[in-house]
Design an enzyme around this catalytic site. Structure first.
Site, mmCIF file in Angstrom:
data_model
loop_
_atom_site.group_PDB
_atom_site.id
_atom_site.type_symbol
_atom_site.label_atom_id
_atom_site.label_comp_id
_atom_site.label_asym_id
_atom_site.label_seq_id
_atom_site.Cartn_x
_atom_site.Cartn_y
_atom_site.Cartn_z
ATOM 1 N N MET A 137 0.854 -1.196 0.000
ATOM 2 C CA MET A 137 0.000 0.000 0.000
ATOM 3 C C MET A 137 0.891 1.247 0.000
ATOM 4 O O MET A 137 0.456 2.336 0.385
ATOM 5 C CB MET A 137 -0.919 -0.003 1.223
ATOM 6 C CG MET A 137 -1.893 -1.180 1.191
ATOM 7 S SD MET A 137 -3.420 -0.889 2.092
ATOM 8 C CE MET A 137 -2.804 -0.572 3.717
ATOM 9 N N LEU B 246 6.662 2.958 1.502
ATOM 10 C CA LEU B 246 7.603 1.833 1.536
ATOM 11 C C LEU B 246 8.727 2.064 2.543
ATOM 12 O O LEU B 246 9.228 3.172 2.707
ATOM 13 C CB LEU B 246 8.184 1.622 0.130
ATOM 14 C CG LEU B 246 7.133 1.389 -0.957
ATOM 15 C CD1 LEU B 246 7.804 1.286 -2.335
ATOM 16 C CD2 LEU B 246 6.294 0.144 -0.689
ATOM 17 N N HIS C 98 9.490 -3.535 3.357
ATOM 18 C CA HIS C 98 9.183 -3.757 1.940
ATOM 19 C C HIS C 98 10.475 -4.005 1.161
ATOM 20 O O HIS C 98 10.517 -4.841 0.261
ATOM 21 C CB HIS C 98 8.482 -2.537 1.335
ATOM 22 C CG HIS C 98 7.144 -2.236 1.935
ATOM 23 N ND1 HIS C 98 6.914 -1.123 2.706
ATOM 24 C CD2 HIS C 98 5.969 -2.917 1.888
ATOM 25 C CE1 HIS C 98 5.650 -1.110 3.090
ATOM 26 N NE2 HIS C 98 5.050 -2.189 2.622
ATOM 27 N N GLY D 76 5.047 -10.030 4.204
ATOM 28 C CA GLY D 76 5.815 -9.939 5.452
ATOM 29 C C GLY D 76 5.099 -10.664 6.585
ATOM 30 O O GLY D 76 3.873 -10.618 6.683
ATOM 31 N N SER E 92 6.935 -0.495 10.414
ATOM 32 C CA SER E 92 5.595 -0.367 9.846
ATOM 33 C C SER E 92 5.420 1.048 9.302
ATOM 34 O O SER E 92 6.006 1.994 9.838
ATOM 35 C CB SER E 92 4.568 -0.611 10.960
ATOM 36 O OG SER E 92 3.335 -0.019 10.634
ATOM 37 N N SER E 93 4.596 1.182 8.275
ATOM 38 C CA SER E 93 4.323 2.517 7.715
ATOM 39 C C SER E 93 3.671 3.396 8.765
ATOM 40 O O SER E 93 3.745 4.623 8.702
ATOM 41 C CB SER E 93 3.384 2.403 6.520
ATOM 42 O OG SER E 93 3.857 1.434 5.633
HETATM 43 O O1 PAF Z 1 -0.131 -5.768 3.590
HETATM 44 C C1 PAF Z 1 -0.530 -4.851 2.839
HETATM 45 O O2 PAF Z 1 0.173 -3.876 2.562
HETATM 46 C C2 PAF Z 1 -1.931 -4.931 2.253
HETATM 47 O O3 PAF Z 1 -2.821 -5.524 3.142
HETATM 48 C C3 PAF Z 1 -1.977 -5.632 0.887
HETATM 49 C C4 PAF Z 1 -1.529 -7.076 0.973
HETATM 50 C C5 PAF Z 1 -1.083 -4.892 -0.103
HETATM 51 C C6 PAF Z 1 -3.411 -5.618 0.338
HETATM 52 O O4 PAF Z 1 -3.895 -4.330 0.201
#
Ligand code: PAF
Length: 292
Positions: free
Chosen positions: A32, A35, A39, A155, A193-194
């Site tokens: 989402m 990053l 990620h 993750g 985490s974001s």
């Molecule tokens: O983990 C995430 O960032 C979200 O839940 C995902 C898997 C991209 C689905 O929107």
């Protein structure tokens, strides 16, 4: 190859099919955005294992509840693009909400349903975020369908999500090889985490309570304590003292997510807590007989 950006789902689907016709192995990292190093670890692994790496950035509205942070969710587009370039990502798929949920959209995917008293989707975070995992399962299915057969990287921080995605892949016979990589942590243990960016310095300090408590729980069990109810009570109290609200703390079976009353060789302890306005989640795998 430079970063190729695609917004149109049909074009992504055609491009991926064209690559697969040439027997090119595709690694896919759904995100989402906002990053971070977590990620980065998924993308690096995808880069090592695949010829082509595709990252999607889509803040999926259907996985946010009405009072959640969909609008506030960070969208640092330029910074994200920089990370993708530095990791030599080949494709960025960044569709609009309208492209993913066109007018009249009416189909959802749910792993277990509201009708079931216990399901992977309505325990733990599902209890506090009704409909969240329906939103996740729906968008992940759509993304898998657009990218097609590939290796997909998730993750372990979103442990329940990874269990649900594994079930989904199996149940729908999707040609996806799921890779779940370990949680990346700050030096003091906080899971990256974001949402960590929303914490002020005092909250950031208190946010350590989540990993601190989970590690304590894991160590106590490894040292031989076996009374899960007593341990749970103590751990819950530690959390309660450090954060503003505890949604849950559970010790469960790693696959069924059923609450455990007795220790078993492999368990997972999970928690979700609020620190200020920020909701944080974390988990640890607890193995009785092996070091993590
Ligand atoms: O983990 C995430 O960032 C979200 O839940 C995902 C898997 C991209 C689905 O929107």
């Amino acid at each position: 190859m430079s970063l190729k950006e695609i917004r149109n789902p049909k074009i992504l689907q055609q491009e991926m099919a064209r690559l697969r016709d040439r027997r090119i192995v595709i690694g896919f990292v759904p995100t989402m955005g906002a990053l971070h190093r977590g990620h980065g670890a998924l993308i690096s692994r995808a880069r090592r294992e695949s010829e082509i790496v595709v990252v999607s950035i889509f803040v999926n509205p259907t996985q946010f509840g009405p009072r959640e942070d969909y609008r506030r969710y960070p969208r640092p587009v330029a910074q994200d693009r920089k990370l993708l370039l530095s990791h030599e990502v080949d494709y960025l798929f960044q569709p609009s909400v309208r492209a993913m949920y066109p007018e009249g959209f009416a189909t959802t995917v749910e792993v277990g349903g509201d009708g079931q008293r216990f399901s992977l989707s309505n325990v733990l975070c599902g209890q506090f975020r009704p409909g969240h995992f329906r939103g996740v399962a729906t968008i992940v299915t759509k993304l898998f369908h657009l990218v097609g057969p590939c290796r997909a990287y998730f993750g372990a921080k979103d442990y329940q999500q990874s269990v649900i995605v594994r079930r989904l892949i199996k149940d729908l016979n999707l040609d996806i090889q799921l890779r779940v990589l370990p949680t990346v942590r700050e030096k003091d243990g906080l899971a990256i985490s974001s949402r960590n960016h929303s914490l002020n310095p005092k909250e950031r300090e208190r946010a350590r309570t989540l990993s601190g408590t989970l590690f304590w729980l894991r160590d106590e069990i490894r040292l031989g304590r076996r009374n899960l109810a007593g341990l749970h009570r103590q751990a819950f109290e530690r959390l309660r003292r450090g954060v503003d609200r505890v949604d849950y703390l559970e010790i469960v079976d790693p696959e069924s997510l059923c609450r455990l009353t007795k220790v078993q060789p492999k368990m997972v302890a999970l928690t979700a807590c609020h620190v200020g306005k920020t909701r944080l989640i974390d988990n640890v795998i607890i193995r009785l007989f092996k070091k993590d």
